[in-house]
Motif scaffolding. Structure first.
Motif, mmCIF file in Angstrom:
data_model
loop_
_atom_site.group_PDB
_atom_site.id
_atom_site.type_symbol
_atom_site.label_atom_id
_atom_site.label_comp_id
_atom_site.label_asym_id
_atom_site.label_seq_id
_atom_site.Cartn_x
_atom_site.Cartn_y
_atom_site.Cartn_z
ATOM 1 N N SER A 74 0.779 -1.160 0.066
ATOM 2 C CA SER A 74 -0.007 -0.131 -0.032
ATOM 3 C C SER A 74 0.730 1.132 -0.033
ATOM 4 C CB SER A 74 -0.899 -0.040 1.272
ATOM 5 O OG SER A 74 -0.079 0.048 2.418
ATOM 6 N N PHE A 75 0.356 2.324 -0.541
ATOM 7 C CA PHE A 75 1.104 3.530 -0.734
ATOM 8 C C PHE A 75 0.660 4.492 0.501
ATOM 9 C CE2 PHE A 75 0.683 2.905 -5.310
ATOM 10 C CZ PHE A 75 2.078 2.487 -5.553
ATOM 11 N N GLU A 76 1.704 5.225 1.074
ATOM 12 C CA GLU A 76 1.469 6.610 1.730
ATOM 13 C C GLU A 76 0.689 7.634 0.874
ATOM 14 O OE1 GLU A 76 4.783 7.913 3.809
ATOM 15 O OE2 GLU A 76 5.359 5.993 4.482
ATOM 16 N N TYR A 77 -0.208 8.398 1.243
ATOM 17 C CA TYR A 77 -0.540 9.341 0.384
ATOM 18 C C TYR A 77 -1.142 10.450 1.292
ATOM 19 C CZ TYR A 77 -4.901 7.389 2.180
ATOM 20 O OH TYR A 77 -6.182 6.828 2.778
ATOM 21 N N GLN A 78 -1.297 11.658 0.491
ATOM 22 C CA GLN A 78 -1.971 12.777 1.208
ATOM 23 C C GLN A 78 -2.949 13.440 0.378
ATOM 24 O OE1 GLN A 78 2.554 14.129 2.012
ATOM 25 N NE2 GLN A 78 1.135 15.726 3.085
#
Length: 267
Positions: A183-187
């Protein structure tokens, strides 16, 4: 040439844009009373009352209450006029700012829709983009899911004075994009240049278009990464995802149309 010194309620209404019913109401409450009563019992306004009528009409358009206008009219002085005008100028400028923001938001959505209508499902392009000011929200690792994280992002942006009508996007940091995790980190970010706190940099972007949900973007980004390598390029910055067509233009969420892109450079 003779000058007319009195105006019937019909003539006064035509000149000021205030309806006759409102003029009669203003008369009853003592806000704007006709100065002349004719021998026939009719009431007439004078030319110098036009200024007061225009002021009342303008203040009503700004939402100033009748009682506030009446209090001012009953005891007006040059000093009171200056205070009133200063207050209303602030309100006018605030309204102008809101209108500018609304116009900017509509233009953003229109430009995004036009872009979507020019792109095919699954189309991948390398495109040059200009630098863009955005309002970037922090990550919310404690959020239970994407929906809660999005709500928290809206709350954060709203608490910083951002108009929440601006289109929203999601940014995946370069280090997360290249980490090959599940999974990706995201903002989240809003395309609110007026309140921007960060920049989406100018440069070459590898972009993929199509119907997709943001929570399903990992596979699409992996496909985009494969394309980048095949083209002799490498990742040079963050990735960004935006819905070009969302519930403003599309009824079914499954039909939302998005663009996912990564900043790249040639090796």
């Amino acid at each position: 040439m003779s000058q007319k010194k009195q105006l019937s309620i019909l003539e006064f209404s035509r000149l000021t844009g205030i309806t006759r019913d409102n003029l009669r109401f203003y008369d009853r409450i003592g806000l704007l009373k006709p100065e002349i009563r004719g021998k026939n019992g009719y009431r007439y306004y004078t030319r110098h009352q036009l200024g007061s009528a225009y002021l009342i009409g303008s203040l009503r358009l700004l939402g100033v209450g009748i009682e506030d206008i009446r209090r001012y009219s009953a005891d007006r002085t040059p000093e009171e006029m200056l205070v009133l005008f200063a207050e209303q100028e602030m309100r006018i400028q605030a309204e102008i700012e809101k209108l500018h923001e609304t116009s900017e938001i509509m233009k953003l959505y229109a430009d995004m829709a036009r872009e979507a209508l020019c792109r095919g499902e699954g189309e991948i392009l390398v495109e040059e983009r200009k630098r863009e000011r955005i309002f970037l929200c922090p990550s919310f690792p404690a959020a239970r899911d994407e929906e809660e994280a999005e709500i928290l992002a809206y709350e954060y942006a709203g608490s910083h004075g951002v108009n929440l009508g601006y289109p929203m996007g999601v940014m995946i940091p370069q280090k997360s994009l290249l980490s090959c995790t599940e999974s990706f980190e995201y903002q989240y970010y809003l395309k609110a240049a007026r309140r921007g706190n960060a920049w989406k940099p100018a440069g070459l972007y590898a972009s993929i278009y199509g119907k997709s949900e943001f929570q399903d973007t990992q596979g699409i980004y992996l496909r985009l990464l494969d394309f980048i390598r095949e083209q002799g390029m490498e990742v040079a910055g963050n990735a960004y995802g935006e819905y070009l067509l969302d519930d403003l233009a599309i009824q079914a969420p499954a039909q939302y149309y998005g663009r996912l892109e990564i900043l790249v450079k040639y090796r």
